[in-house]
Design a protein around this motif. Structure first.
Motif, PDB file in Angstrom:
ATOM      1  N   ASP A   1      25.147  45.509-114.562  1.00  6.14           N
ATOM      2  CA  ASP A   1      24.342  44.307-114.325  1.00  6.14           C
ATOM      3  C   ASP A   1      23.008  44.415-115.067  1.00  6.14           C
ATOM      4  O   ASP A   1      22.577  43.465-115.734  1.00  6.14           O
ATOM      5  CB  ASP A   1      24.119  44.177-112.802  1.00  6.14           C
ATOM      6  CG  ASP A   1      23.327  42.944-112.424  1.00  6.14           C
ATOM      7  OD1 ASP A   1      23.850  41.827-112.619  1.00  6.14           O
ATOM      8  OD2 ASP A   1      22.180  43.103-111.953  1.00  6.14           O
ATOM      9  N   LEU A   2      22.366  45.575-114.973  1.00 10.55           N
ATOM     10  CA  LEU A   2      21.076  45.792-115.640  1.00 10.55           C
ATOM     11  C   LEU A   2      21.251  45.684-117.158  1.00 10.55           C
ATOM     12  O   LEU A   2      20.465  45.011-117.841  1.00 10.55           O
ATOM     13  CB  LEU A   2      20.529  47.180-115.258  1.00 10.55           C
ATOM     14  CG  LEU A   2      19.287  47.675-116.006  1.00 10.55           C
ATOM     15  CD1 LEU A   2      18.108  46.713-115.827  1.00 10.55           C
ATOM     16  CD2 LEU A   2      18.888  49.073-115.505  1.00 10.55           C
ATOM     17  N   PHE A   3      22.294  46.344-117.671  1.00  7.44           N
ATOM     18  CA  PHE A   3      22.574  46.341-119.108  1.00  7.44           C
ATOM     19  C   PHE A   3      22.728  44.911-119.638  1.00  7.44           C
ATOM     20  O   PHE A   3      22.115  44.507-120.616  1.00  7.44           O
ATOM     21  CB  PHE A   3      23.853  47.153-119.368  1.00  7.44           C
ATOM     22  CG  PHE A   3      24.247  47.228-120.809  1.00  7.44           C
ATOM     23  CD1 PHE A   3      23.723  48.222-121.635  1.00  7.44           C
ATOM     24  CD2 PHE A   3      25.149  46.317-121.358  1.00  7.44           C
ATOM     25  CE1 PHE A   3      24.093  48.298-122.974  1.00  7.44           C
ATOM     26  CE2 PHE A   3      25.518  46.389-122.697  1.00  7.44           C
ATOM     27  CZ  PHE A   3      24.988  47.385-123.500  1.00  7.44           C
ATOM     28  N   ARG A   4      23.519  44.147-118.924  1.00 12.08           N
ATOM     29  CA  ARG A   4      23.791  42.761-119.339  1.00 12.08           C
ATOM     30  C   ARG A   4      22.503  41.933-119.350  1.00 12.08           C
ATOM     31  O   ARG A   4      22.234  41.147-120.262  1.00 12.08           O
ATOM     32  CB  ARG A   4      24.808  42.139-118.373  1.00 12.08           C
ATOM     33  CG  ARG A   4      25.322  40.768-118.767  1.00 12.08           C
ATOM     34  CD  ARG A   4      26.269  40.194-117.732  1.00 12.08           C
ATOM     35  NE  ARG A   4      25.692  40.117-116.397  1.00 12.08           N
ATOM     36  CZ  ARG A   4      24.858  39.155-115.997  1.00 12.08           C
ATOM     37  NH1 ARG A   4      24.513  38.196-116.831  1.00 12.08           N
ATOM     38  NH2 ARG A   4      24.367  39.145-114.765  1.00 12.08           N
ATOM     39  N   LYS A   5      21.679  42.147-118.321  1.00 11.89           N
ATOM     40  CA  LYS A   5      20.453  41.342-118.214  1.00 11.89           C
ATOM     41  C   LYS A   5      19.449  41.691-119.314  1.00 11.89           C
ATOM     42  O   LYS A   5      18.759  40.816-119.833  1.00 11.89           O
ATOM     43  CB  LYS A   5      19.835  41.511-116.824  1.00 11.89           C
ATOM     44  CG  LYS A   5      20.616  40.717-115.770  1.00 11.89           C
ATOM     45  CD  LYS A   5      20.214  41.049-114.350  1.00 11.89           C
ATOM     46  CE  LYS A   5      20.968  40.136-113.373  1.00 11.89           C
ATOM     47  NZ  LYS A   5      20.858  40.592-111.980  1.00 11.89           N
TER      48      LYS A   5
ATOM     49  N   ILE B   1      22.673  33.672-108.559  1.00 13.10           N
ATOM     50  CA  ILE B   1      22.795  34.955-107.884  1.00 13.10           C
ATOM     51  C   ILE B   1      23.838  35.773-108.651  1.00 13.10           C
ATOM     52  O   ILE B   1      24.903  35.260-108.989  1.00 13.10           O
ATOM     53  CB  ILE B   1      23.255  34.762-106.417  1.00 13.10           C
ATOM     54  CG1 ILE B   1      22.370  33.748-105.675  1.00 13.10           C
ATOM     55  CG2 ILE B   1      23.341  36.097-105.677  1.00 13.10           C
ATOM     56  CD1 ILE B   1      21.030  34.225-105.235  1.00 13.10           C
ATOM     57  N   SER B   2      23.534  37.036-108.906  1.00 13.61           N
ATOM     58  CA  SER B   2      24.453  37.874-109.684  1.00 13.61           C
ATOM     59  C   SER B   2      25.600  38.350-108.790  1.00 13.61           C
ATOM     60  O   SER B   2      25.447  38.452-107.574  1.00 13.61           O
ATOM     61  CB  SER B   2      23.710  39.073-110.259  1.00 13.61           C
ATOM     62  OG  SER B   2      22.515  38.642-110.877  1.00 13.61           O
TER      63      SER B   2
ATOM     64  N   ALA C   1      14.856  38.132-114.231  1.00 16.86           N
ATOM     65  CA  ALA C   1      15.975  38.619-113.437  1.00 16.86           C
ATOM     66  C   ALA C   1      15.519  39.771-112.555  1.00 16.86           C
ATOM     67  O   ALA C   1      14.453  40.348-112.777  1.00 16.86           O
ATOM     68  CB  ALA C   1      17.102  39.086-114.358  1.00 16.86           C
ATOM     69  N   THR C   2      16.340  40.074-111.564  1.00 15.71           N
ATOM     70  CA  THR C   2      16.154  41.304-110.811  1.00 15.71           C
ATOM     71  C   THR C   2      17.333  42.214-111.146  1.00 15.71           C
ATOM     72  O   THR C   2      18.379  41.754-111.614  1.00 15.71           O
ATOM     73  CB  THR C   2      16.153  41.040-109.300  1.00 15.71           C
ATOM     74  OG1 THR C   2      17.368  40.376-108.970  1.00 15.71           O
ATOM     75  CG2 THR C   2      14.961  40.186-108.886  1.00 15.71           C
TER      76      THR C   2
ATOM     77  N   VAL D   1      17.862  41.326-103.762  1.00 15.86           N
ATOM     78  CA  VAL D   1      18.876  40.372-104.200  1.00 15.86           C
ATOM     79  C   VAL D   1      18.927  40.366-105.723  1.00 15.86           C
ATOM     80  O   VAL D   1      17.890  40.208-106.383  1.00 15.86           O
ATOM     81  CB  VAL D   1      18.562  38.952-103.693  1.00 15.86           C
ATOM     82  CG1 VAL D   1      19.702  37.997-104.067  1.00 15.86           C
ATOM     83  CG2 VAL D   1      18.373  38.964-102.182  1.00 15.86           C
ATOM     84  N   LEU D   2      20.106  40.589-106.256  1.00 19.83           N
ATOM     85  CA  LEU D   2      20.259  40.551-107.711  1.00 19.83           C
ATOM     86  C   LEU D   2      20.490  39.110-108.142  1.00 19.83           C
ATOM     87  O   LEU D   2      21.408  38.445-107.649  1.00 19.83           O
ATOM     88  CB  LEU D   2      21.442  41.427-108.140  1.00 19.83           C
ATOM     89  CG  LEU D   2      21.341  42.899-107.743  1.00 19.83           C
ATOM     90  CD1 LEU D   2      22.636  43.637-108.081  1.00 19.83           C
ATOM     91  CD2 LEU D   2      20.147  43.560-108.420  1.00 19.83           C
ATOM     92  N   TYR D   3      19.640  38.627-109.042  1.00 20.72           N
ATOM     93  CA  TYR D   3      19.801  37.250-109.537  1.00 20.72           C
ATOM     94  C   TYR D   3      19.207  37.158-110.929  1.00 20.72           C
ATOM     95  O   TYR D   3      18.563  38.093-111.410  1.00 20.72           O
ATOM     96  CB  TYR D   3      19.138  36.243-108.592  1.00 20.72           C
ATOM     97  CG  TYR D   3      17.626  36.314-108.544  1.00 20.72           C
ATOM     98  CD1 TYR D   3      16.849  35.643-109.492  1.00 20.72           C
ATOM     99  CD2 TYR D   3      16.962  37.030-107.542  1.00 20.72           C
ATOM    100  CE1 TYR D   3      15.469  35.700-109.445  1.00 20.72           C
ATOM    101  CE2 TYR D   3      15.587  37.087-107.494  1.00 20.72           C
ATOM    102  CZ  TYR D   3      14.841  36.415-108.463  1.00 20.72           C
ATOM    103  OH  TYR D   3      13.473  36.480-108.425  1.00 20.72           O
TER     104      TYR D   3
END
Ligand code: SF4
Lengths: 175, 290, 370
Positions: B177-181, B236-237, B168-169, B225-227
């Protein structure tokens, strides 16, 4: 100390033959070392292997300069290598051949190892495997006992034919 | 997001450092049963000086080129001992895209059970901002005073080629978003990789209070790009999905950053074309037509 | 049990019996037989270790470091270029106080490509904080590998150990091997600084000059303590398994007028030279150095000393010769021989002794005369 030099080509089993001889000698209750001289490891290249047998631990690591016995597993090697180099006066030459070759000043023997291996269908990647036949032949010359030779083979291989070829070579070798 | 903090007060990060911010979220998601592996990078210094440490999980500092390999050893040993402890690498772009790429590739290829987080501040920050493989085209660093003439190395596609189960990015400006990934990555066995954009005030030459804003501009302009890609399926996130419906001009992202000051129109044009191309590729991949 | 093995196989067998939890090795000639053999043990279930197929020697050492930090037993093996490639990490292993055991099959360094025996590879590691031992027979390679784990993991040591065996000369030579049951000769490893999430700590963090300096001194203190631990291991090994080892192997040294000091397989060849010299009336002896780090006290007073180095430090001299000169304050005849696998026979060695010239350096096969 009894010193053996084996000339072969990569893939024929020269290195393994040397190891089998050493193991057999150890099973005879003696001391031995076996070692190859490695160039780059390529199939088909000339290979030299050495065996030293003694009644005391072998401390010498340098190559054998004056062997008591030379075993020529591949006759073609003789075109590129002086197989008699340094051989002791009255020393022994064994050739893998159906025909006898005379080398003046040396005891000479011949045995058709390739024929024996082919008879047992001992072929890997197109090469007849000669190592177990070599030690059968040497047992006949009294360098090791045939019992220890077979023990050594059984320790290193599982294929029945390996012992069979040693037996065949022992029988066919005329002394 | 849990209240528990694993990055304590007393780090020696520069003010406004988003790399340290991202580490906070990474460790919140990973939790206490975690070993953090850190090759040479800003975090080597940020964690504090012996005999103190500002990080409340075991931190194993390792050789610059070895993050992937050290994690392989650690992970294999822990699994052999029957422990589920998370093995998380936290490495900069230099330690990932450049000197550490071989060890990373090996660890991915061997299926090592670990999470590799690369926080990307797009230069060698610890040594004072020299160009790295992560530095984008046109950015000035101390070793590219006229702007970097080459494009940024595409580590994501290099990693993707190893087909890890999860990659992921992320960006420090999007903590949820980062936490979830990170949570997701650690729930999947095998190697996972998260590439975090980490705006860096001294390196990118913007005021310290703007880190979050710069991170958001990167996403809104489509530079970043967050994905996520789970077992090969790309999604894509949502922050990027929303942003890309109506992206802002690239200039809005570049303008506040001193490293892009005076960028020439040709370079700007190339950057724009590359963004467009990347977005197309990602869209195609997401819809399954590539 | 009496069997036969090559030096490489003997090392692999000892490793199997020592039961490491993680093994990470990258192949290189002439070490490859070790990695192949261990991979086979693991795949057959004879060794229940994690075998990591690393992509380089640098990563091999890094993986061992990562694993060792969790408090488990680790092993790796390498040779020559591979050892040099992992050099950064060998320093790291010692600095992190990790009892990693490594077999190094001594081989020359390119260019030109040369795969034969030379000690210069390991010599370039001598200041890293690793213990270094050089062996001369298949039996010794096996026995010493077992001892290496015990010594490295001893709480007064906790430093990595490198077991050196000569490329091809020992790695590929087949000799008799008497195997043992190590049982608790190698006690379970208790690493005091095991990484533990329940007790979070920083490892290898930024460290100021004063603290760093103490860490360095700590390594040296353990190096000195290791002398005692090694001696105890030798003694215990003898009591359990009946074979004698020391820091050196001395052969007919008691009444010798001239002693030849060497390492590795050359040391055995020297013994043959000594016998022959004595038959000629020259009272020679052989002192084969086993442990090079820590460097032991050698009894070389009041006799001529001939040192054979299978290594060289350019612009300086033979490493062993100069170590002995420095530690023993004695002049030596320094022979440089066997580099890149050069043949050195017992007759050659007898020649070195007969033509010795204390205070000189002689390159065998290169120098015109002594
Ligand atoms: S240089 Fe940049 S990444 Fe490094 S600590 Fe400072 S702000 Fe953070």
């Amino acid at each position: 100390m009894f010193e053996i030099r084996i000339h072969s080509r990569g893939g024929q089993g020269g290195v393994t033959a040397a190891r089998l001889i050493a193991l057999a000698a150890i099973r005879d209750g003696r001391y031995a070392t076996a070692f190859p001289f490695y160039g780059a490891e390529r199939r088909g290249a000339p290979v030299v292997s050495f065996v030293r047998i003694d009644d005391a631990p072998v401390k010498v690591y340098s190559q054998i300069q004056q062997p008591d016995l030379v075993f020529v597993m591949d006759m073609g090697v003789m075109d590129v290598v002086d197989v008699l180099h340094g051989l002791k006066e009255g020393g022994t030459v064994v050739t893998n051949s159906a025909h006898k070759h005379e080398f003046a000043g040396f005891r000479t023997f011949n045995i058709d190892l390739t024929g024996i291996a082919l008879k047992e269908d001992l072929v890997v990647a197109g090469n007849p495997i000669l190592d177990t036949a070599v030690i059968g032949a040497l047992a006949k010359l009294g360098i090791i006992t045939i019992e220890s030779a077979k023990k050594a083979i059984a320790e290193m291989f599982t294929d029945e034919r390996d012992i069979k070829t040693a037996d065949d070579a022992f029988r066919e070798m005329t002394v | 997001m849990p209240k528990e903090e694993f990055v304590l007060k007393g780090t020696s990060a520069c003010p406004g450092c988003s790399a340290s911010l991202a580490l906070r979220y990474v460790l919140k998601a990973a939790g206490p049963d975690t070993v953090l592996i850190v090759p040479a990078c800003c975090t080597s210094v940020v964690q504090g000086m012996y005999p103190n440490t500002a990080v409340n999980v075991p931190v194993v500092n390792v050789g610059f080129a070895t993050a992937g390999a050290s994690a392989s050893g650690m992970s294999n040993a822990l699994r052999a001992l029957g422990k589920k402890t998370n093995v998380v690498v936290y490495a900069g772009d230099g330690g990932t895209l450049d000197i550490g790429i071989q060890a990373l590739s090996g660890a991915l290829e061997r299926g090592t059970d670990f999470l590799y987080v690369c926080y990307d501040n797009e230069a060698y920050g610890n040594t004072g901002m020299q160009r790295s493989g992560g530095t984008p085209l046109g950015a000035k660093t101390t070793t590219t005073p006229l702007g970097k003439p080459e494009v940024k190395k595409d580590i994501e596609r290099i990693v993707a080629a190893h087909e890890p189960p999860f990659m992921a990015t992320a960006c420090a400006a999007y903590p949820q978003d980062l936490f979830r990934k990170v949570k997701k990555a650690l729930s999947i066995r095998g190697p996972s990789f998260i590439h975090v954009l980490a705006p860096c005030p001294p390196g990118w030459r913007y005021p310290t209070e703007k880190s979050v804003e710069i991170g958001k501009l990167a996403v809104k302009s489509g530079v970043w790009v967050l994905y996520e890609r789970e077992y090969g399926q790309l999604a894509i996130s949502s922050p990027s999905r929303t942003a890309l419906k109506n992206p802002i001009p690239l200039e809005e992202y570049l303008a506040p950053q001193g490293r892009f000051a005076g960028i020439d129109p040709k370079t700007l044009d190339i950057l724009k074309q590359r963004i467009a191309k990347n977005l197309q590729r990602l869209a195609r991949e997401e819809s399954g037509v590539c | 049990m009496l069997t036969v093995a090559t030096g490489n196989k003997a090392v692999a067998l000892a490793v199997k019996q020592a039961k490491p939890v993680v093994v990470a090795i990258y192949p290189i000639t002439p070490q490859t037989e070790i990695v192949e053999q261990i991979a086979q043990y693991v795949s057959q279930g004879d060794l229940s270790a994690r075998y990591i197929d690393v992509e380089s020697e640098h990563s091999a050492m890094a993986a061992c470091i990562g694993a060792s930090m969790t408090g488990v037993r680790t092993f790796t093996a390498t040779s020559s270029q591979g050892l040099l490639y992992m050099h950064e990490m060998t320093n790291w292993a010692a600095g992190a106080r990790l009892p990693i055991v490594m077999a190094n099959v001594n081989r020359a360094i390119g260019p030109g490509w040369n795969i034969w025996a030379e000690h210069t590879d390991a010599m370039q590691e001598r200041d890293t904080g690793w213990l270094q031992v050089y062996v001369s027979t298949v039996q010794e390679a096996y026995d010493t590998t077992l001892m290496a784990f015990r010594i490295a993991e001893h709480n007064d040591v906790l430093l990595p150990v490198m077991v050196n065996l000569d490329g091809f000369l020992l790695s590929h030579v087949m000799q008799p091997l008497d195997t043992v049951e190590p049982a608790d000769f190698i006690p379970p490893l208790h690493l005091p600084h095991t990484v533990d999430p329940k007790n979070p700590m920083g490892y290898g963090t930024l460290t100021g000059p004063d603290e760093y300096f103490k860490f360095r001194w700590d390594i040296e203190r353990s190096m000195r303590d290791s002398l005692r631990v090694i001696e105890a291991a030798h003694k215990e090994f003898f009591q359990r398994f009946g074979r004698t080892y020391g820091f050196t192997e001395d052969y007919r040294c008691e009444d010798a007028d001239v002693v030849v000091v060497s390492m590795g397989t050359l040391g055995k060849e020297v013994e043959v030279a000594v016998d022959n010299l004595r038959n000629e009336g020259i009272r020679a002896g052989s002192m084969r150095l086993r442990w090079f780090r820590p460097f032991p006290k050698l009894d070389l007073m009041n006799r001529d000393v001939v040192v054979i180095d299978r290594d060289y430090s350019f612009g300086f001299g033979g490493v062993l010769a100069h170590s002995i000169q420095a530690k023993n304050r004695t002049g030596v005849f320094s022979v440089i021989a066997g580099l890149g696998g050069q043949e050195v026979t017992y007759d050659d060695i007898a020649g070195f002794v007969k033509n010795r010239h204390i205070g000189r350096e002689y390159w065998f096969g290169v120098s015109d005369n002594v």
